[in-house]
Scaffold this active site. Structure first.
Site, mmCIF file in Angstrom:
data_model
loop_
_atom_site.group_PDB
_atom_site.id
_atom_site.type_symbol
_atom_site.label_atom_id
_atom_site.label_comp_id
_atom_site.label_asym_id
_atom_site.label_seq_id
_atom_site.Cartn_x
_atom_site.Cartn_y
_atom_site.Cartn_z
ATOM 1 C CE LYS A 176 -47.641 107.848 36.583
ATOM 2 N NZ LYS A 176 -47.607 107.587 38.025
ATOM 3 C CE1 TYR A 192 -59.926 136.141 22.571
ATOM 4 C CE2 TYR A 192 -58.167 134.518 22.813
ATOM 5 C CZ TYR A 192 -59.384 134.905 22.278
ATOM 6 O OH TYR A 192 -60.057 134.055 21.455
HETATM 7 C C1 LIG Z 1 -46.371 107.558 38.418
HETATM 8 C C2 LIG Z 1 -45.854 106.523 39.312
HETATM 9 C C3 LIG Z 1 -44.544 106.066 39.170
HETATM 10 C C4 LIG Z 1 -43.537 106.735 38.263
HETATM 11 O O1 LIG Z 1 -43.064 107.903 38.897
HETATM 12 P P1 LIG Z 1 -41.818 108.726 38.328
HETATM 13 O O2 LIG Z 1 -41.433 109.619 39.454
HETATM 14 O O3 LIG Z 1 -42.270 109.474 37.130
HETATM 15 O O4 LIG Z 1 -40.768 107.731 38.013
HETATM 16 C C5 LIG Z 1 -44.147 104.990 39.940
HETATM 17 N N1 LIG Z 1 -44.992 104.417 40.817
HETATM 18 C C6 LIG Z 1 -46.250 104.851 41.002
HETATM 19 C C7 LIG Z 1 -47.127 104.168 41.994
HETATM 20 C C8 LIG Z 1 -46.722 105.930 40.274
HETATM 21 O O5 LIG Z 1 -47.966 106.376 40.472
#
Ligand SMILES: *Cc1c(COP(=O)(O)O)cnc(C)c1O
Length: 395
Positions: A41, A267
């Site tokens: 993601k 800035y």
């Molecule tokens: C983002 C997410 C993960 C992965 O989490 P990490 O701590 O980066 O391994 C796993 N399960 C769900 C439901 C998530 O939203």
């Protein structure tokens, strides 16, 4: 000597050897019957979802999770195979995309299940169960509702999962809470079995796999760990896995200039030179994901193993650094922002600590303007529009 021509302004280098290493390492830690389901993601935590998922597919990974339906569609359009689970909310107007791209949708709760079920086509789903995080998922106490979801005629329930929200903590209260979450989830799964339902049940994320592998499950939804990074540097104490960072962030020096004592830089007159000095302007800024909170010496970059502190405020597209004492630096040179240079290195965890957040946020906010370049054994292959081709074998 590396080819310079593809790296134009500011870019990410993806060390594909390290991705392979992390994948093999995490695979070796999986409980029996468990497969990796890497979280790609947010553009694979900023790394580039398509090149990362392509390489993982090549390594035999056949399950992924994403946050949105469009992230899933992007992967399918790039030819990614296997299960793609959408972990978050999909609007009903986008339900057709789930079927078109053969994506698996998370059932957010019972009401959402009814929405998904109301069409006339069958959707593949995993049911989220809330065991204590209170974010999404049907509450574990509501077994009747969970069972009702399994019985909906237009839902094909292939999986069920919960999410641990304190699995990175060492405190007794966090450990006790995590154990209670796991027990509540296992109890739901066991009761479903009594009704003849055997969905793929999963519970572990990165920290779950590192700290609680005994919870088992059909998948481990590893995000941050597959990228070779921990959320926070303190977690090193917690788990000593030899994870290796996949991502380096680099930017071009656009200009070297003299600034005289008493003159400001950047800035808001936020920095004034105390003496005559040399600064370098870099072609990267907060719109690329370099946190503005690194302004005024909080952060630094590396040149040939030397540290150059940020002077003044990080701009949207540019950043100035103090290169006093760093010899022979010229316009066109490369600054390392995340990664190593000589004996020095700056990690995503370092930047997270300097800016009061976790590495997940630093990485996932790295911008679309950055080129993503895959690196195999110090050789570079261009990433055309986020696709990623391996170098020919003959090299
Ligand atoms: C983002 C997410 C993960 C992965 O989490 P990490 O701590 O980066 O391994 C796993 N399960 C769900 C439901 C998530 O939203």
């Amino acid at each position: 000597m590396e080819k310079q021509d593809t790296k134009v302004r500011a870019w990410i280098e993806l060390d594909m050897e390290n991705l392979r290493h992390n994948t093999a390492l995490l695979s070796s830690m999986l409980p029996a019957g468990c497969a990796l389901m890497p979280a790609v993601k947010a553009n694979a935590y900023g790394h580039g979802a398509v090149p990362i998922a392509k390489e993982l597919n090549k390594l035999g990974v056949q399950a992924f999770c994403v946050a949105s339906v469009l992230e899933g569609a992007e992967l399918r359009q790039a030819g990614i195979s296997g299960v793609i689970l959408v972990l978050g909310y999909t609007h009903p107007t986008q339900f057709p995309l789930l079927r078109r791209y053969e994506l698996t949708q998370t059932v957010i709760d019972y009401e959402y299940a009814k929405l998904l079920n109301s069409g006339d086509t069958v959707t593949d789903v995993h049911v989220a169960v809330d065991t204590g995080m209170h974010r999404i998922g049907e509450r574990c106490e509501n077994f009747d509702r969970i069972l009702a979801i399994f019985r909906m005629e237009n839902l094909h329930v292939s999986g069920i999962f919960t999410h641990l929200c304190a699995d990175d903590g060492e405190q007794a209260a966090e450990r006790a809470f995590t154990l209670r979450q796991a027990e509540a989830f296992q109890s739901v799964v066991k009761r479903l079995r009594a009704y003849g339902y055997r969905p793929k049940a999963h519970i572990l994320g990165s920290y779950g796999l590192l700290n609680y592998p005994s919870f088992g499950g059909a998948y481990a939804r590893v995000g941050i760990a597959i990228y070779g990074v921990l959320s926070s540097a303190e977690d090193r104490l917690l788990c000593r896995a030899d994870l290796r960072p996949v991502l380096s962030l680099k930017a071009r020096v656009s200009s070297i200039r003299e600034v005289h004592a008493g003159e400001p830089v950047g800035y808001g007159l936020a920095y004034t030179a105390e003496q005559d000095m040399q600064i370098a302007s870099l072609a990267i800024g907060f719109a690329d994901g370099l946190p503005r909170a690194l302004s005024c010496g909080v952060g630094s970059v590396l040149f040939n193993g030397r540290r150059a502190p940020i002077v003044g405020r990080v701009c949207m597209d540019q950043t100035m650094v103090d290169v006093r004492g760093i010899q022979s630096i010229r316009a066109g040179d490369t600054a390392v922002i995340i990664g190593s240079s000589g004996a020095q290195s700056i990690t995503a965890c370092d930047i997270a600590a300097q800016t009061g957040t976790i590495s997940n946020e630093i990485l996932s906010r790295l911008g679309q303007r950055l080129e993503r370049i895959c690196v195999w054994r110090k050789q570079f292959a261009r990433v055309p529009k986020s696709a990623c081709m391996p170098l020919p074998k003959s090299r």
